[in-house]
Design an enzyme around this catalytic site. Structure first.
Site, PDB file in Angstrom:
ATOM      1  N   GLU A 227      10.096 -21.877  12.268  1.00  0.00           N
ATOM      2  CA  GLU A 227       9.217 -21.348  13.307  1.00  0.00           C
ATOM      3  C   GLU A 227       8.272 -22.428  13.837  1.00  0.00           C
ATOM      4  O   GLU A 227       7.461 -22.959  13.081  1.00  0.00           O
ATOM      5  CB  GLU A 227       8.388 -20.189  12.731  1.00  0.00           C
ATOM      6  CG  GLU A 227       9.247 -19.183  11.961  1.00  0.00           C
ATOM      7  CD  GLU A 227       8.419 -18.234  11.102  1.00  0.00           C
ATOM      8  OE1 GLU A 227       7.278 -17.918  11.492  1.00  0.00           O
ATOM      9  OE2 GLU A 227       8.916 -17.799  10.048  1.00  0.00           O
TER      10      GLU A 227
ATOM     11  N   HIS B  70       8.714 -16.990  15.942  1.00  0.00           N
ATOM     12  CA  HIS B  70       9.224 -16.668  14.599  1.00  0.00           C
ATOM     13  C   HIS B  70      10.762 -16.626  14.617  1.00  0.00           C
ATOM     14  O   HIS B  70      11.385 -15.606  14.315  1.00  0.00           O
ATOM     15  CB  HIS B  70       8.647 -15.307  14.186  1.00  0.00           C
ATOM     16  CG  HIS B  70       8.722 -15.003  12.724  1.00  0.00           C
ATOM     17  ND1 HIS B  70       9.873 -15.139  11.989  1.00  0.00           N
ATOM     18  CD2 HIS B  70       7.778 -14.545  11.861  1.00  0.00           C
ATOM     19  CE1 HIS B  70       9.623 -14.770  10.728  1.00  0.00           C
ATOM     20  NE2 HIS B  70       8.362 -14.414  10.634  1.00  0.00           N
TER      21      HIS B  70
END
Length: 319
Positions: A271, A167
């Site tokens: 991500e 992330h």
């Protein structure tokens, strides 16, 4: 830096949490907290921070750390019964002093191997045994590489299924002056519209409002161009077919307690992920997912992606 470069240093970070500092001879560095196996800093040789960490980030377990590179496992977002983004980012990892053989680049000296194993507590919420090995490497040129190896160690013969993401929060100068290249014309799921499927138009992606999309079947290389800083981030990935793009914009940012009201202007999440088609491992099987980040001057990178665009950038100052 002297010949005595300390490539890997274990020390105390915020609130006394253990962290590892990786350093390279030219002066670039990265910081990793054992809490979450979480990269919280990546700096170039000029000492400029390349990752975004919230001005209100809470370094206090069991809270998650807002920013850097959280590891989403075994569940991305709320796609399942676990806490959003799973539990790996709120567990204490340990240094793996005896990792299994690794195809190693001998020029890389600044790296750390971490491991997370199932606990009896975790088995109550996710009834599987696993070993998650994470190698974080800072290359001599300042590239940052994360390699995850997840193995099913169940003894009951059961397979398990998971979704995954790195992330990554990139630090950008001004989100309204940022462009993402490499995702044009692809299908995506729009999380702001109940994960409905759309097709991206042909232009590079720019930002003028909240964005939360999962791009599907993405290329191995994506570029994030920060015009203001004339810097381009390159994200290369392997084993991770999807790419999530997220910025909360102003209204959503105000609802996130550990994000400053104006922080959204200086962050962009791109991500490397495996979301649409979850991964299933039988006992003894292992999955690998890798991402490599680099930061280069913009015109140089655009040239690699699109020679014509680079020519225009350089000749007419469109960088």
């Amino acid at each position: 830096m002297s010949l005595e470069t300390k490539y890997v240093e274990l020390c105390k970070g915020i609130n006394g949490l253990d962290k590892i500092i990786l350093r390279e001879v030219r002066g670039c560095s990265a910081e990793v907290y054992l809490y979450g196996g979480h990269v919280t800093s990546w700096k170039n040789e000029h000492g400029e921070e390349l990752l975004f960490v919230s001005s209100k980030a809470i370094f206090k377990p069991p809270k998650t750390i807002r920013g850097g590179i959280p590891i989403c496992f075994p569940q991305f977002s709320n796609l399942g019964s676990l806490e959003p983004h799973g539990f790996a980012r709120t567990r204490f990892w340990t240094i793996d002093n005896d990792p299994p053989p690794f195809p190693i680049n001998s020029s890389n000296k600044a790296f750390i191997d971490l491991i997370l194993k199932y606990s009896e507590e975790d088995v109550k919420i996710w009834p599987h045994r696993y070993e998650f090995r994470l190698r974080i490497t800072l290359g001599p040129g300042g590239d940052l590489m994360l390699t995850s190896r997840i193995r099913n160690t169940n003894t009951d013969g059961k397979s398990f299924t998971f979704t995954f993401a790195y992330h990554t929060y990139f630090h950008v100068t001004d989100i309204s002056e940022v462009r993402v290249e490499g995702l044009e014309t692809l299908d995506y799921l729009d999380n702001l519209k109940n994960r409905e499927r759309f097709t991206e138009q042909g232009d590079a992606i720019v930002f003028e409002s909240e964005v939360d999309k999962v791009y599907l079947s993405t290329p191995t290389k994506i570029a994030i161009l920060d015009h203001e800083r004339k810097r381009t981030f390159e994200l290369r990935k392997d084993g991770l077919p999807d790419a999530v793009v997220w910025n909360p914009w102003d209204k959503k940012a105000k609802t996130i307690p550990d994000l400053g009201d104006d922080d959204y202007k200086h962050m962009l999440c791109v991500e490397a992920a495996c979301v649409e088609k979850p991964i299933t491992l039988k006992p003894g099987e292992e999955w690998r997912g890798r991402q490599e980040l680099s930061a280069v001057p913009s015109s140089y990178c655009s040239g690699q992606l699109d020679p014509q665009r680079a020519f225009l950038s350089d000749k007419f100052g469109f960088a």
